[in-house]
Enzyme design. Structure first.
Site, mmCIF file in Angstrom:
data_model
loop_
_atom_site.group_PDB
_atom_site.id
_atom_site.type_symbol
_atom_site.label_atom_id
_atom_site.label_comp_id
_atom_site.label_asym_id
_atom_site.label_seq_id
_atom_site.Cartn_x
_atom_site.Cartn_y
_atom_site.Cartn_z
ATOM 1 N N ALA A 90 0.834 -1.200 0.000
ATOM 2 C CA ALA A 90 0.000 0.000 0.000
ATOM 3 C C ALA A 90 0.867 1.247 0.000
ATOM 4 O O ALA A 90 1.778 1.361 0.820
ATOM 5 C CB ALA A 90 -0.915 0.010 1.220
ATOM 6 N N GLU A 91 0.580 2.156 -0.908
ATOM 7 C CA GLU A 91 1.255 3.455 -0.916
ATOM 8 C C GLU A 91 0.243 4.495 -0.467
ATOM 9 O O GLU A 91 -0.598 4.955 -1.234
ATOM 10 C CB GLU A 91 1.774 3.786 -2.318
ATOM 11 C CG GLU A 91 2.581 5.071 -2.365
ATOM 12 C CD GLU A 91 3.003 5.431 -3.772
ATOM 13 O OE1 GLU A 91 3.925 4.780 -4.295
ATOM 14 O OE2 GLU A 91 2.394 6.356 -4.348
#
Length: 419
Positions: free
Chosen positions: A104-105
């Site tokens: 996840a960014e």
């Protein structure tokens, strides 16, 4: 997985917008040019990086200040449909492909980002610490070398320590190397070819900081590290795809692997390879989080232990230290196994071979029972390995006095050699 490499597909959901002017819908006239099914099976990818989640998780697209207050993640600006989609995406991916890795960014550090969906989390395996590349970029572009804060470096690299086992870090992210950005190498080395007379100091500074930044980013943070291709050997140019504002030029739409024939880039590549070997052979990433016991802003020195490995960094641009004291808990011998200043890495080789083995001194430093006095040239870093004695295979050394004493105890006569 092949040749020790993992391949991840970067998913940018904002590119999937129905607006054909800003998204990829009907990019080639068809509706499935970039949105095929069966990516994992067809292309054997190992995971997905969900890019720019903030733009879909909030109706304000993440353009809001976050203080960490829990209410900010539960108010009317949170897109609940987006959260449900991310939960379902992780559930389905991990159910169909148990070995898949999802990253996840998210710049807002949404609570529960990497918690299991069964416990109310979103189910990601890792999250990207976006603060790290932003910090390094700010330092390199805006802050003079002698004003770098060691405290800020440490606090940024170990951010959210309670979630550090899920944290993925990189020194520079791909956004800084594409679409008009500048790679760290481009910032550090500048246009040295245009001014060869003054290029040597610039190249030396650039190489030194390039190695130190990558080494501390890899070893002090969490349990995962990412590199954008070409950055490991200091690729000097950004990646830029053909577009109207560059007259659809392909001149920057590449990575120049022939740069490895250049001495500077070859030195950086050699260091990166040995740094990766350190991570593999000594399992530096899989070990428990480091004990950061020495952070001195005035001296610009950072030191920490991770397992049997001792890391020491001197970021000072001019000050070198002949016998710098750093604390260690266990007494014994420490041998340098990686030194950024070695000539094969483009360094000056200021630490002599006889100085690679250091023996502890029985003196409390940094709150630890023993210390080492180490040579620390400016803008260098070193990794020491604690040498454990091999008692199992150690042969006892028996002196003539011991044998004489044994003869008294046993009653057997002992003839001293040469008598």
């Amino acid at each position: 997985m092949g040749q020790g490499l993992l391949v991840f597909l970067d998913i940018v959901h904002s590119y999937s917008a129905g607006d054909e002017m800003v998204g990829l819908s009907l990019f080639d006239g068809s509706n499935d040019c970039y949105f095929h099914t069966g990516w994992v099976v067809e292309y054997q990818i190992d995971g997905f990086q969900f890019h720019s989640l903030s733009s879909m998780m909030y109706t304000h697209n993440g353009f809001a200040s976050f203080t960490g207050d829990l209410e900010e993640y539960c108010n009317q600006y949170v897109d609940k449909d987006a959260l449900m989609y991310l939960i379902l995406a992780n559930e389905i991916l991990h159910a169909l492909h148990p070995n898949i890795v999802t990253i996840a960014e998210d710049a807002t550090y949404y609570p529960g980002l990497c918690e299991p969906t069964s416990q109310g989390g979103l189910g990601f395996d890792y999250y990207v610490n976006l603060s790290v590349p932003d910090m390094w970029l700010d330092f390199l572009e805006n802050i003079p070398d002698h004003e770098w804060s060691m405290s800020k470096i440490v606090s940024t690299l170990v951010r959210n320590r309670q979630y550090a086992d899920k944290m993925l870090v990189y020194a520079e992210n791909h956004n800084q190397s594409i679409s008009g950005g500048r790679s760290f190498a481009e910032i550090l080395f500048g246009n040295v070819k245009e001014d060869p007379l003054s290029s040597e100091p610039t190249l030396f500074r650039g190489c030194s900081l390039h190695k130190m930044i990558r080494l501390i980013t890899l070893t002090i943070g969490g349990h995962a590290y990412l590199n954008f291709m070409g950055n490991e050997f200091g690729h000097p140019k950004r990646v830029e795809f053909p577009m109207p504002n560059n007259n659809f030029s392909f001149s920057l739409a590449n990575r120049c692997w022939d740069l490895l024939e250049n001495e500077v880039h070859n030195h950086l590549f050699s260091f990166d390879k040995d740094m990766m070997k350190l991570g593999e052979n000594e399992r530096s990433l899989s070990r428990r989080l480091p004990n950061i016991h020495h952070v001195k802003d005035s001296a610009m020195v950072i030191s920490y232990m991770r397992g049997p490995l001792l890391f020491i960094f001197n970021f000072h641009p001019t000050n070198s230290y002949e016998g710098y004291n750093v604390g260690v808990e266990e007494a014994g011998e420490y041998r340098i196994i990686l030194n950024t200043d070695e000539t094969k890495y483009g360094g000056q080789g200021l630490i002599e071979e006889g100085q690679y083995l250091q023996i502890t001194i029985n003196r409390r430093v940094d709150g630890l029972r023993n210390c080492l006095e180490v040579p620390l040239p400016s803008r260098t870093a070193q990794v020491g390995l604690q040498i454990k004695p091999d008692f199992k295979n150690m042969k006892p050394s028996i002196s003539s006095n011991d044998l004489a004493l044994q003869s008294i105890i046993t009653g057997r006569e002992y003839d001293e050699p040469g008598r």
